[in-house]
Design an enzyme around this catalytic site. Structure first.
Site, PDB file in Angstrom:
ATOM      1  N   HIS A  92       0.620  -0.979  -0.006  1.00 16.81           N
ATOM      2  CA  HIS A  92      -0.070  -0.070  -0.007  1.00 16.81           C
ATOM      3  C   HIS A  92       0.748   1.384  -0.239  1.00 16.81           C
ATOM      4  O   HIS A  92       2.036   1.430   0.611  1.00 16.81           O
ATOM      5  CB  HIS A  92      -1.009  -0.163   1.390  1.00 16.81           C
ATOM      6  N   ASP A  95      -7.974  -5.512   0.730  1.00 14.74           N
ATOM      7  CA  ASP A  95      -8.507  -6.324  -0.457  1.00 14.74           C
ATOM      8  C   ASP A  95      -7.972  -7.702  -0.535  1.00 14.74           C
ATOM      9  O   ASP A  95      -8.695  -8.428  -1.298  1.00 14.74           O
ATOM     10  CB  ASP A  95      -8.471  -5.695  -1.886  1.00 14.74           C
TER      11      ASP A  95
HETATM   12  N1  ACO Z   1       4.161  -7.847  -4.846  1.00 14.33           N
HETATM   13  C1  ACO Z   1       5.447  -7.699  -5.128  1.00 14.33           C
HETATM   14  N2  ACO Z   1       6.339  -6.666  -4.968  1.00 14.33           N
HETATM   15  C2  ACO Z   1       5.626  -5.379  -4.513  1.00 14.33           C
HETATM   16  C3  ACO Z   1       4.278  -5.209  -4.586  1.00 14.33           C
HETATM   17  C4  ACO Z   1       3.599  -6.654  -4.562  1.00 14.33           C
HETATM   18  N3  ACO Z   1       2.180  -6.639  -4.388  1.00 14.33           N
HETATM   19  N4  ACO Z   1       3.947  -4.064  -3.984  1.00 14.33           N
HETATM   20  C5  ACO Z   1       5.061  -3.238  -4.305  1.00 14.33           C
HETATM   21  N5  ACO Z   1       6.081  -3.955  -4.437  1.00 14.33           N
HETATM   22  C6  ACO Z   1       7.630  -3.776  -4.556  1.00 14.33           C
HETATM   23  C7  ACO Z   1       7.523  -2.888  -5.734  1.00 14.33           C
HETATM   24  O1  ACO Z   1       8.177  -3.907  -6.789  1.00 14.33           O
HETATM   25  C8  ACO Z   1       8.725  -1.921  -5.566  1.00 14.33           C
HETATM   26  O2  ACO Z   1      10.132  -2.575  -5.615  1.00 14.33           O
HETATM   27  P1  ACO Z   1      11.416  -1.851  -5.700  1.00 14.33           P
HETATM   28  O3  ACO Z   1      11.278  -0.823  -4.504  1.00 14.33           O
HETATM   29  O4  ACO Z   1      12.453  -2.749  -5.790  1.00 14.33           O
HETATM   30  O5  ACO Z   1      11.038  -1.016  -7.278  1.00 14.33           O
HETATM   31  C9  ACO Z   1       8.452  -1.669  -3.908  1.00 14.33           C
HETATM   32  O6  ACO Z   1       7.539  -2.921  -3.528  1.00 14.33           O
HETATM   33  C10 ACO Z   1       7.428  -0.320  -3.942  1.00 14.33           C
HETATM   34  O7  ACO Z   1       6.536  -0.548  -4.737  1.00 14.33           O
HETATM   35  P2  ACO Z   1       5.859   0.520  -5.453  1.00 14.33           P
HETATM   36  O8  ACO Z   1       4.844   0.047  -6.845  1.00 14.33           O
HETATM   37  O9  ACO Z   1       6.676   1.745  -5.809  1.00 14.33           O
HETATM   38  O10 ACO Z   1       4.719   1.041  -4.469  1.00 14.33           O
HETATM   39  P3  ACO Z   1       3.526   2.001  -4.853  1.00 14.33           P
HETATM   40  O11 ACO Z   1       3.214   2.603  -3.248  1.00 14.33           O
HETATM   41  O12 ACO Z   1       3.682   2.915  -5.735  1.00 14.33           O
HETATM   42  O13 ACO Z   1       2.163   1.012  -4.827  1.00 14.33           O
HETATM   43  C11 ACO Z   1       0.527  -0.274  -4.651  1.00 14.33           C
HETATM   44  C12 ACO Z   1       1.357   0.578  -4.108  1.00 14.33           C
HETATM   45  C13 ACO Z   1       0.167  -0.069  -6.103  1.00 14.33           C
HETATM   46  C14 ACO Z   1      -0.786  -0.982  -3.787  1.00 14.33           C
HETATM   47  C15 ACO Z   1       1.412  -1.761  -4.895  1.00 14.33           C
HETATM   48  O14 ACO Z   1       1.940  -2.319  -3.578  1.00 14.33           O
HETATM   49  C16 ACO Z   1       0.683  -2.984  -5.613  1.00 14.33           C
HETATM   50  O15 ACO Z   1       0.683  -2.888  -6.751  1.00 14.33           O
HETATM   51  N6  ACO Z   1       0.012  -3.875  -4.804  1.00 14.33           N
HETATM   52  C17 ACO Z   1      -0.765  -4.967  -5.761  1.00 14.33           C
HETATM   53  C18 ACO Z   1      -1.961  -4.336  -5.906  1.00 14.33           C
HETATM   54  C19 ACO Z   1      -2.873  -4.163  -4.883  1.00 14.33           C
HETATM   55  O16 ACO Z   1      -3.092  -4.879  -3.821  1.00 14.33           O
HETATM   56  N7  ACO Z   1      -3.732  -3.025  -4.910  1.00 14.33           N
HETATM   57  C20 ACO Z   1      -4.545  -2.550  -3.966  1.00 14.33           C
HETATM   58  C21 ACO Z   1      -4.331  -1.120  -3.334  1.00 14.33           C
HETATM   59  S1  ACO Z   1      -5.422  -1.141  -1.800  1.00 14.33           S
HETATM   60  C22 ACO Z   1      -6.869  -0.414  -2.548  1.00 14.33           C
HETATM   61  O17 ACO Z   1      -6.813   0.280  -3.495  1.00 14.33           O
HETATM   62  C23 ACO Z   1      -8.031  -0.382  -1.719  1.00 14.33           C
END
Ligand code: ACO
Length: 435
Positions: free
Chosen positions: A313, A370
């Site tokens: 998140h 979620d």
């Molecule tokens: N699985 C594996 N790796 C992940 C995940 C994941 N679910 N989420 C983040 N990471 C990693 C990224 O690859 C990144 O790695 P890096 O630093 O080596 O590049 C690091 O963790 C940070 O991730 P970002 O994408 O930069 O984090 P951001 O804050 O932009 O994104 C998000 C947050 C979109 C929720 C992300 O964690 C994700 O895609 N999660 C999966 C989708 C999801 O569950 N969405 C629901 C969100 S809650 C809602 O809307 C109610």
């Protein structure tokens, strides 16, 4: 130099300026850089809004480090335990919990506005039978403005209030109609005698000639309680992508139905509201507990686009308080509606495995709301392609509250970010010689 300022120096011009810090009632202060370009001749660059506050708001507060979520000051755990979704919608929209009389009158008004115009109902026939319900949600929501010309003066607080009420009231009707159209079932009209979530379940599942409690007990009190709870948890989440979309669209003066349709579109993506549907697809793909290590490895592989859906998140970095509540509710709902599908066991095993893994620990990736909501919806027999639609129903309360807050503030400006241009510099049309 006071403590309540930040000094920024442009080394290219040797000019430095002090900018004020803006402080809310609680939380991280923000540097007021509105005059940065005028003072220092530069913009800020913050794609994804990692450090940018886009507005002031008194609706919802999140402390991502401590896992705190407050609606109008009330902790989400207290609201989840004691409140109904309609009461929370009132709180978000009006700023205070309603008295008994206020709640009754609010509920009555929601009921009165729950019908949709017959011409709008017929609109659904224009969609192909296999249209995704979210596609119908976007289209039908936007078209609501075509029905309320006389109450679209956004400078009139009463017009704004009625528009917001209409959206909260009609969303379950539109959502259920989207489902019934996609399965070819006849439309069911909303009923004034049912509670908000019961009414939605009745419009979703009742068959012609049947009372709303059908033989499969869809409207079991535990189901209604679980639905109320999920709607409360999803009702608002401050400046998330879809709410920010609603605010940006609203800043142009566009009508609220169009702005909320834009919010629905933004919510559809798997990084946001589409995650609950994506979690179930992911669990189905993983299939069995012994395959978890393979998928964890895929999630960690930088060259593999696979991510653990329902994990991570932008704001919560230790735990998502909503996930703690949905996890507990999952036990309760699955006890009442047992399933042969081992999804929940698989989800628990996946969570345990990921939480022990260095990659997830280091990046502070925890289950979000979620991760478990899809399993609850599935146990309640909500089809998977309706999961994001369920989120839409709940988040409408948040979207309209932000819209009401924004529209009541004087001195609104159109939202218009700047950019760093990376294209060609000036080119001469007549210099092209290969045509
Ligand atoms: N699985 C594996 N790796 C992940 C995940 C994941 N679910 N989420 C983040 N990471 C990693 C990224 O690859 C990144 O790695 P890096 O630093 O080596 O590049 C690091 O963790 C940070 O991730 P970002 O994408 O930069 O984090 P951001 O804050 O932009 O994104 C998000 C947050 C979109 C929720 C992300 O964690 C994700 O895609 N999660 C999966 C989708 C999801 O569950 N969405 C629901 C969100 S809650 C809602 O809307 C109610």
């Amino acid at each position: 130099m006071t403590k309540d300022t930040v000094t920024i120096r442009n080394n290219a011009t040797d000019k430095e300026t002090e900018f004020s810090l803006l402080r809310g009632s609680v939380g991280t202060p923000a540097v007021d850089i509105g005059s940065l370009n005028k003072e220092l001749g530069v913009f800020t660059f913050d794609p994804g809004f990692m450090s940018t506050a886009s507005c002031k708001s008194a609706i919802t507060y999140i402390d991502g480090e401590k896992g705190i979520l407050l609606y109008r000051g009330y902790p989400i755990e207290q609201l989840a335990k004691n409140s109904s979704f309609v009461e929370v919608a009132y709180l978000l929209m009006n700023g205070e919990l309603p008295s008994e009389v206020e709640l009754l009158s609010f509920t009555d008004e929601i009921n009165q506005h729950s019908m949709i115009h017959e011409s709008l109902r017929i609109f659904f026939n224009g969609f192909h039978y296999d249209a995704h319900p979210m596609a119908m949600m976007v289209g039908v929501m936007g078209s609501l403005s075509a029905f309320y010309h006389s109450e679209l003066d956004m400078s009139d607080p009463e017009h704004r209030r009625i528009s917001a009420m209409r959206m909260v009231a009609k969303m379950p009707t539109i959502a259920a109609a989207s489902h019934r159209h996609s399965v070819g079932w006849p439309f069911v009209y909303p009923r004034q005698d049912l509670e908000y979530c019961e009414n939605f379940m009745n419009m979703m599942f009742s068959l012609p000639g049947q009372k709303y409690i059908d033989k499969n007990n869809y409207i079991d009190p535990i189901a209604v309680k679980a639905l109320n709870l999920l709607f409360i948890l999803h009702a608002d989440h401050e400046q998330n992508a879809s709410t920010s979309t609603v605010r940006l669209a609203s800043s142009t003066g566009a009508n609220p139905y169009a702005c909320v349709a834009a919010g629905i579109s933004a919510l559809w993506g798997p990084a946001h509201g589409g995650a609950n549907e994506a979690v179930l697809s992911m669990l189905a793909e993983i299939g069995t507990v012994d395959r978890i290590p393979k998928f964890i490895a895929k999630a960690k592989d930088k060259n593999d686009p696979f991510r653990l859906m329902g994990f991570g998140h932008r704001v919560y970095k230790n735990f998502d308080p909503r996930a703690t509540i949905t996890r507990e509710t999952c036990y309760e709902v699955l006890e009442k509606f047992p399933s042969d599908d081992p999804l929940f066991e698989l989800a628990i095993a996946l969570e345990e495995y990921a939480l022990k893994d260095d990659y997830f620990i280091e990046k502070k990736l925890y289950p979000n709301v979620d991760f478990y909501s899809g399993i609850i919806y599935k146990a309640l027999k909500i089809p998977e392609d309706m999961f994001t639609v369920m989120f839409v129903i709940a988040r409408t309360a948040g979207w309209v509250s932000h819209w009401l807050e924004m529209m009541s503030e004087p001195g609104q400006r159109i939202g218009r970010p700047r950019q760093i241009y990376t294209g060609y510099k000036n080119r001469d049309y007549s210099s092209i010689d290969n045509r």
